[in-house]
Scaffold this active site. Structure first.
Site, PDB file in Angstrom:
ATOM      1  N   ASP A  67       0.811  -1.128   0.311  1.00 30.07           N
ATOM      2  CA  ASP A  67       0.100   0.086  -0.174  1.00 30.07           C
ATOM      3  C   ASP A  67       0.719   0.855   0.203  1.00 30.07           C
ATOM      4  OD1 ASP A  67       1.196  -0.632   2.987  1.00 30.07           O
ATOM      5  OD2 ASP A  67      -1.266  -1.298   3.091  1.00 30.07           O
ATOM      6  N   ASN A 135      -8.088  -3.056  14.472  1.00 32.17           N
ATOM      7  CA  ASN A 135      -9.382  -4.211  13.432  1.00 32.17           C
ATOM      8  C   ASN A 135      -9.879  -4.835  12.808  1.00 32.17           C
ATOM      9  OD1 ASN A 135      -8.347  -2.403  11.239  1.00 32.17           O
ATOM     10  ND2 ASN A 135      -9.827  -0.754  11.766  1.00 32.17           N
ATOM     11  N   HIS A 137      -7.061  -5.165   9.726  1.00 37.81           N
ATOM     12  CA  HIS A 137      -7.412  -4.927   8.180  1.00 37.81           C
ATOM     13  C   HIS A 137      -6.142  -5.750   7.847  1.00 37.81           C
ATOM     14  CE1 HIS A 137      -5.022  -0.977   9.655  1.00 37.81           C
ATOM     15  NE2 HIS A 137      -4.422  -1.451   9.520  1.00 37.81           N
ATOM     16  N   GLU A 142     -10.100  -2.493   5.029  1.00 37.22           N
ATOM     17  CA  GLU A 142     -10.703  -2.379   6.332  1.00 37.22           C
ATOM     18  C   GLU A 142     -12.107  -2.978   6.174  1.00 37.22           C
ATOM     19  OE1 GLU A 142      -9.183  -0.659   8.756  1.00 37.22           O
ATOM     20  OE2 GLU A 142      -8.306   1.429   7.906  1.00 37.22           O
TER      21      GLU A 142
END
Length: 242
Positions: A67, A135, A137, A142
């Protein structure tokens, strides 16, 4: 899925780097999927050491990063390209032309995503390293009701931005968007290495690896992959021991 726990970060880094080095030694033109953030830094440092001692060469290795932030100009110290240069590429014998990071400054981001996917389609990633977000990810995929298979633009969740704010002067400087490799591309890797450190990740990594497979915990999709090795430090492994 092979889950290993380590008493020290040094042990974890050495084993992880050893897996990378063994691959490159047997396949000098290996294709590596790389990650940023604090999780892999010690592993990269160990790979630099092995390279500088002559145990492993990156001359024919090709890399693809997961990313990149959208909107950080080239040369900004918090771009993931700068991170990779500073933490690994500048210190080993790799050809920078063989290193690939998504383009977060493209005039046409959709076209840039398509171009990255086309490059990935011509390759087969031999080993992909991943961390996990608080979370669940992986990369910047996400939690959501559905996930993208290919490279795409994502709006970063507030807790993800807060987690990354420590690298910037203030939360206001943290980008709101990123370009990320999709779940489909990640799962195409021949082998996946998930590295998790710290007690604050213990609950989510346990959920991801033992709970239901759901797009609301993107890392849980790793359960569907046939060749995953999980490296946990002592604190991250606490939920696996009763």
């Amino acid at each position: 899925m092979n889950i290993m726990t380590f008493n020290t970060n040094e042990e974890l880094d050495q084993i992880a780097a050893g897996i990378f080095a063994s691959l490159i030694q047997t396949k000098p033109s290996a294709v590596l999927g790389l990650a940023t953030g604090s999780t892999p830094i010690g592993i990269y440092q160990e790979l630099i050491r092995l390279n500088q001692k002559g145990y492993v060469s990156f001359k024919n290795v090709r890399t693809y990063n997961l990313d990149e932030y959208v909107g950080l100009p080239e040369g900004h110290k918090e771009t993931y390209r700068a991170f990779m240069d500073n933490q690994l590429f500048n210190h080993v014998d790799i050809d920078k032309a063989n290193t690939h990071v998504p383009n977060g400054m493209a005039d046409d981001l959709e076209a840039a995503c398509k171009e990255y996917d086309e490059a990935l389609a011509k390759e087969s990633i031999d080993l992909q390293i991943l961390g996990i977000g608080h979370n669940g990810h992986i990369a910047f995929n996400e939690p959501n009701s559905q996930l993208h298979a290919g490279t795409h633009i994502v709006t970063l969740k507030e807790d993800t931005r807060q987690a990354n704010a420590r690298f910037f002067n203030s939360i206001d400087e943290v980008p709101t968007h990123a370009v990320t490799m999709g779940i489909g591309s990640i799962l195409k890797a021949k082998m996946i290495m998930l590295v998790v450190r710290g007690k604050e990740k213990a609950e989510i990594v346990h959920r991801a690896l033992t709970g239901p497979v759901t797009t609301e915990v993107p890392a849980s999709l790793l359960q569907t992959h046939p060749n995953v090795v999980v490296l946990l430090d002592k604190e991250a492994s606490t939920k696996f021991h009763g």
